[in-house]
Design an enzyme around this catalytic site. Structure first.
Site, mmCIF file in Angstrom:
data_model
loop_
_atom_site.group_PDB
_atom_site.id
_atom_site.type_symbol
_atom_site.label_atom_id
_atom_site.label_comp_id
_atom_site.label_asym_id
_atom_site.label_seq_id
_atom_site.Cartn_x
_atom_site.Cartn_y
_atom_site.Cartn_z
ATOM 1 N N ARG A 126 0.814 -1.218 0.000
ATOM 2 C CA ARG A 126 0.000 0.000 0.000
ATOM 3 C C ARG A 126 0.841 1.259 0.000
ATOM 4 O O ARG A 126 0.456 2.264 -0.594
ATOM 5 C CB ARG A 126 -0.917 0.002 1.223
ATOM 6 C CG ARG A 126 -2.040 -1.017 1.121
ATOM 7 C CD ARG A 126 -2.885 -1.001 2.372
ATOM 8 N NE ARG A 126 -4.042 -1.874 2.228
ATOM 9 C CZ ARG A 126 -4.803 -2.242 3.239
ATOM 10 N NH1 ARG A 126 -4.533 -1.817 4.453
ATOM 11 N NH2 ARG A 126 -5.844 -3.032 3.045
ATOM 12 N N VAL A 139 -6.421 -4.037 -6.185
ATOM 13 C CA VAL A 139 -5.608 -4.906 -5.321
ATOM 14 C C VAL A 139 -5.221 -4.203 -4.026
ATOM 15 O O VAL A 139 -5.317 -2.984 -3.906
ATOM 16 C CB VAL A 139 -4.350 -5.400 -6.068
ATOM 17 C CG1 VAL A 139 -4.730 -6.203 -7.281
ATOM 18 C CG2 VAL A 139 -3.461 -4.226 -6.465
ATOM 19 N N GLU A 140 -4.741 -5.002 -3.073
ATOM 20 C CA GLU A 140 -4.335 -4.530 -1.738
ATOM 21 C C GLU A 140 -5.479 -3.803 -1.030
ATOM 22 O O GLU A 140 -5.273 -2.828 -0.320
ATOM 23 C CB GLU A 140 -3.110 -3.596 -1.843
ATOM 24 C CG GLU A 140 -1.905 -4.202 -2.517
ATOM 25 C CD GLU A 140 -1.131 -5.148 -1.620
ATOM 26 O OE1 GLU A 140 -1.648 -5.481 -0.543
ATOM 27 O OE2 GLU A 140 -0.045 -5.571 -2.013
ATOM 28 N N GLY A 141 -6.690 -4.294 -1.209
ATOM 29 C CA GLY A 141 -7.873 -3.654 -0.641
ATOM 30 C C GLY A 141 -8.500 -2.736 -1.670
ATOM 31 O O GLY A 141 -7.884 -1.755 -2.098
#
Length: 801
Positions: free
Chosen positions: A373, A494-496
């Site tokens: 992130r 991606v990554e939340g």
């Protein structure tokens, strides 16, 4: 009477602003009110309730019985139950400068002490040598056709240690800083999104980072040297058909049992899992897995504990029972695919960190998400923004319509000014975020970075496509925008997913972690109701009341005065002073509105995502504005730098103001929302969006060689090869700068009919005869015109597969 009332209000504001100890503050207010009563009799009516409040707050028994105990009971009843997963997520990671901004009273001395990140000699050398050499090996159109990196690029990535940037040198890795990782990934991404994603995964959320932070010594010795050397390629199985951004809902299950491994009976796990969308899965040699762990027979040593929660383990990809499926097609040609396992057995020692880390996987994941992130995805976004600045700006000067460069049309400048300010903002954010990651694992800050960097990337690339038009749409070896455009959905998701990150994480986690007292208060409320619990809650509650009172007092003064007398960092110059003061104002507004929301809505705020997202937007924009000021202060002073920073700051604080107003306008009860609006912004909309003059200024600057363009060019791989997609535009732009004066003179005369010519050669000769250009300009102009025409062409093919 009016004077006495005014002096009383000034007295209250002063006491609340400075927050003296309760007894001292009470004495000051009491004595002050008594003295004012001598000025006008009406103050005797005020004195009585003031004395009553002072007595209630200062007599411990009264305070505890009539104030603290009722509030304590009410909050315990109103507070929703918190799952272990939620609790671990809230407690994971650290906080940094974002906590100061949430407090309502940023500590600018602390901010001034933050030093910008710097590359070490080893990191600089790797960036200038290995990274440049890697970029020189890559042809993104060839990658697109192959749907894979060529073998020589895979070999180079392995041999030069690109997969081991985060691994300590003692295990053969590079052990680079977050800033170095970001710069390396940005440079690769400026050349190839596919290569960047391939290199990012082993250096972000994956087995390498988890092993470095949590692995046993045996696990580190087994895996880290191979991961550093690239002989082992990792992937991490987290998401699946039933779980995406809500990783806490993982259905995959591991059951502790006894089984046979290498001819012996050992305690292990019986695993069943189905993972999807796993990057590098098709080529991985080692697989990290997240799953729910159960121990029905108490084999881990605690007979009363069955459900352990999320756990992480590391498996060889060729372990019996693992099935790696065929590739997904995410649009960009990086390796991505499913991983399945049915009824396979692994030893309990394969849990990352060993059996004692059973059930601690969610916390491990939350703390390690910072790399993805805060480093990888923002690095990709920053590269895309900077390449948009360089390429779209150059192309908008080369491309002409209606006898003028397209970049000089105000409608186009509206888009290119946003590209210019956005690219500057992304670089500023990158430096601030990676600096924060050197000090810890600030989960709120990295959530801000992921959301806002990828959303800025989406905005800037789409603006670039609007300006470039068909030249950016048609795929082929000439296209310099398509790869970034196709990568947008990946970065956003991606990554939340960004929707979840904005609506739930930034404020939801930010309020708990960044508020000075809230998390501690919640922990006392969750404890069993006892006299000791009430006693622990009381000082926190009193400090919280003081915090609210202080922010209310500060906010009214800052709002009415325009924050003109509020503190700024030592060394703040004329450019930055007012911006710091405006941040003071909005920080106090954020802190006040957050406390009102938490006090009125309580646990229901978690479901009021529209409101919490807007408060998160305010918090994020204040962090972005701080990043811009820190970055601007580290750059050599220039008018171009000032113009970019001012536009970006104005846009950021205007966005914060609009989010704050939208929060107030939609708050229920409506009367309270209107009161908050008046209290936060008593003078109305004081933060203006950039005006037309600023749009024209940045729209013109992006077409020119300037200090910001030169700075951004050092962060990316900028080819000047005329046969390269990027190099074709850049080399043509540089040639235009050399011949522009005679070229414009030629074009202007020809378009006006002053030259009797049908062909370029005839026009050049006529222009020489009329002394509009020199004879030595003819050949450079002829060459430039050929390059210009070639630059605007798109590819065409005999047949499409």
């Amino acid at each position: 009477m009016l004077l006495s009332i005014l002096l009383f209000l000034v007295l209250l504001v002063t006491v609340f602003w400075y927050r003296p100890p309760l007894a001292l503050g009470s004495g000051i207010v009491g004595v002050g009110t008594l003295l004012l009563a001598q000025l006008h009799g009406v103050m005797w009516l005020v004195l009585l309730p003031v004395v009553g409040v002072i007595a209630l707050l200062n007599v411990v028994e009264w305070r505890r019985r009539y104030v603290v105990a009722p509030v304590y009971a009410m909050l315990r009843k109103a507070m929703p139950p918190m799952s272990d997963t939620e609790r671990e997520a809230l407690e994971a990671g650290t906080t940094w400068w974002e906590k100061d901004l949430f407090s309502g009273n940023p500590d600018w001395d602390r901010f001034a002490a933050i030093q910008p990140p710097e590359l070490t000699e080893k990191e600089q050398a790797f960036l200038e040598n290995e990274t440049n050499e890697l970029c020189g090996l890559i042809d993104e159109w060839d990658v697109h056709q192959r749907q894979d990196l060529p073998p020589e690029v895979w070999d180079y990535l392995r041999q030069k240690g690109f997969f081991g940037l985060i691994i300590p040198e003692s295990f053969g890795g590079r052990d680079f800083s977050p800033y170095a990782q970001s710069r390396i990934m940005s440079k690769i991404a400026s050349r190839s999104i596919t290569a960047a994603v391939t290199a990012m995964v082993p250096n972000s959320l994956g087995p390498g980072e988890l092993l470095v932070k949590y692995g046993t010594e045996e696990q580190k010795q087994r895996w880290l040297p191979g991961l550093a050397a690239g002989t082992e390629l990792p992937c991490f199985g987290l998401t699946g058909p039933e779980v995406g951004s809500d990783a806490g809902a993982i259905p995959d299950l591991g059951v502790v049992c006894k089984g046979e491994f290498e001819g012996e009976e050992v305690i292990g796990l019986r695993l069943n899992f189905h993972k999807r969308w796993i990057t590098l899965a098709p080529v991985a040699t080692v697989v990290g897995l997240a799953f729910q762990l159960r121990d029905p027979d108490g084999l881990l040593g605690d007979p009363d504990k069955v459900d352990y929660g999320i756990t992480c383990a590391l498996l060889p990809a060729d372990h019996p029972g693992i099935e790696i499926g065929r590739r997904h097609n995410p649009g960009a040609p990086f390796m991505n695919g499913p991983i399945m396992g049915e009824d396979l057995f692994i030893p309990v020692d394969w849990i990352i960190g060993g059996p004692e880390m059973a059930g601690k996987g969610w916390r491990m994941l939350i703390e390690c998400l910072g790399a993805g992130r805060g480093v990888s995805l923002p690095a990709l976004s920053t590269a895309s923004g900077e390449m948009c600045y360089l390429m779209v700006g150059a192309y908008a000067r080369i491309r002409r319509q209606f006898n003028m460069e397209v970049g000089k049309f105000e409608g186009v400048q509206e888009a290119t000014a946003e590209i210019a300010a956005g690219a500057y903002t992304l670089e500023a954010m990158r430096q601030m975020v990676t600096r924060g990651l050197e000090d810890g694992t600030p989960s709120v800050m990295t959530a801000m970075a992921k959301y806002h960097a990828t959303e800025l990337m989406r905005t800037l690339v789409n603006h670039g496509m609007d300006v470039v038009g068909g030249r950016g749409i048609q795929l082929g070896p000439r296209n310099f925008l398509a790869a970034g455009y196709h990568a947008l959905p990946v970065a956003i998701t991606v990554e939340g997913a960004n929707i979840l990150t904005r609506s739930l994480m930034i404020f939801g986690q930010g309020a708990m972690r960044c508020h000075p007292f809230l998390l501690d208060e919640m922990q006392t409320l969750e404890a069993e109701e006892t006299h000791e619990g009430l006693r622990d809650f009381e000082p926190l509650f009193l400090q919280h009341l003081g915090h609210i009172s202080s922010n209310l007092a500060r906010l009214v003064v800052l709002g009415v005065s325009g924050a003109r007398f509020s503190p700024v960092p030592s060394g703040a110059d004329d450019f930055s002073r007012r911006w710091y003061q405006r941040i003071n104002h909005l920080s106090a507004a954020l802190a006040t509105c957050a406390d009102v929301a938490l006090g009125v809505l309580g646990g229901d705020l978690k479901r009021r995502e529209l409101l919490s997202a807007r408060l998160g937007d305010v918090h994020s924009q204040l962090f972005i504005a701080s990043s811009l000021l820190k970055f601007h202060a580290t750059q050599p002073r220039s008018e171009e730098g000032n113009a970019h920073a001012a536009y970006a700051l104005q846009r950021s604080l205007h966005a914060a103001q609009e989010a704050l107003l939208a929060y107030c306008d939609n708050f229920q009860p409506r009367a309270l929302g209107l009161l908050m609006r008046a209290w936060c912004l008593p003078l109305g909309r004081v933060f203006r969006a950039p005006d037309d003059r600023q749009v024209r200024e940045l729209g013109a600057l992006i077409l020119e060689p300037n200090a910001v363009r030169a700075m951004l060019a050092t962060k990316v791989f900028l080819s000047v090869d005329p046969e390269d997609a990027v190099g074709r535009v850049e080399s043509t732009f540089q040639m235009l700068l050399e011949v522009e004066e005679p070229f414009i003179a030629l074009q202007r005369a020809w378009n006006k009919g002053e030259l009797d010519a049908e062909t370029l050669d005839e026009a050049l000769q006529a222009a020489v005869d009329k002394q509009l250009i020199r004879s030595e300009d003819v050949e450079p102009l002829r060459e430039y015109d050929a390059r210009r025409r070639d630059c605007v062409l798109t590819d065409h093919f005999e047949a499409l597969l």
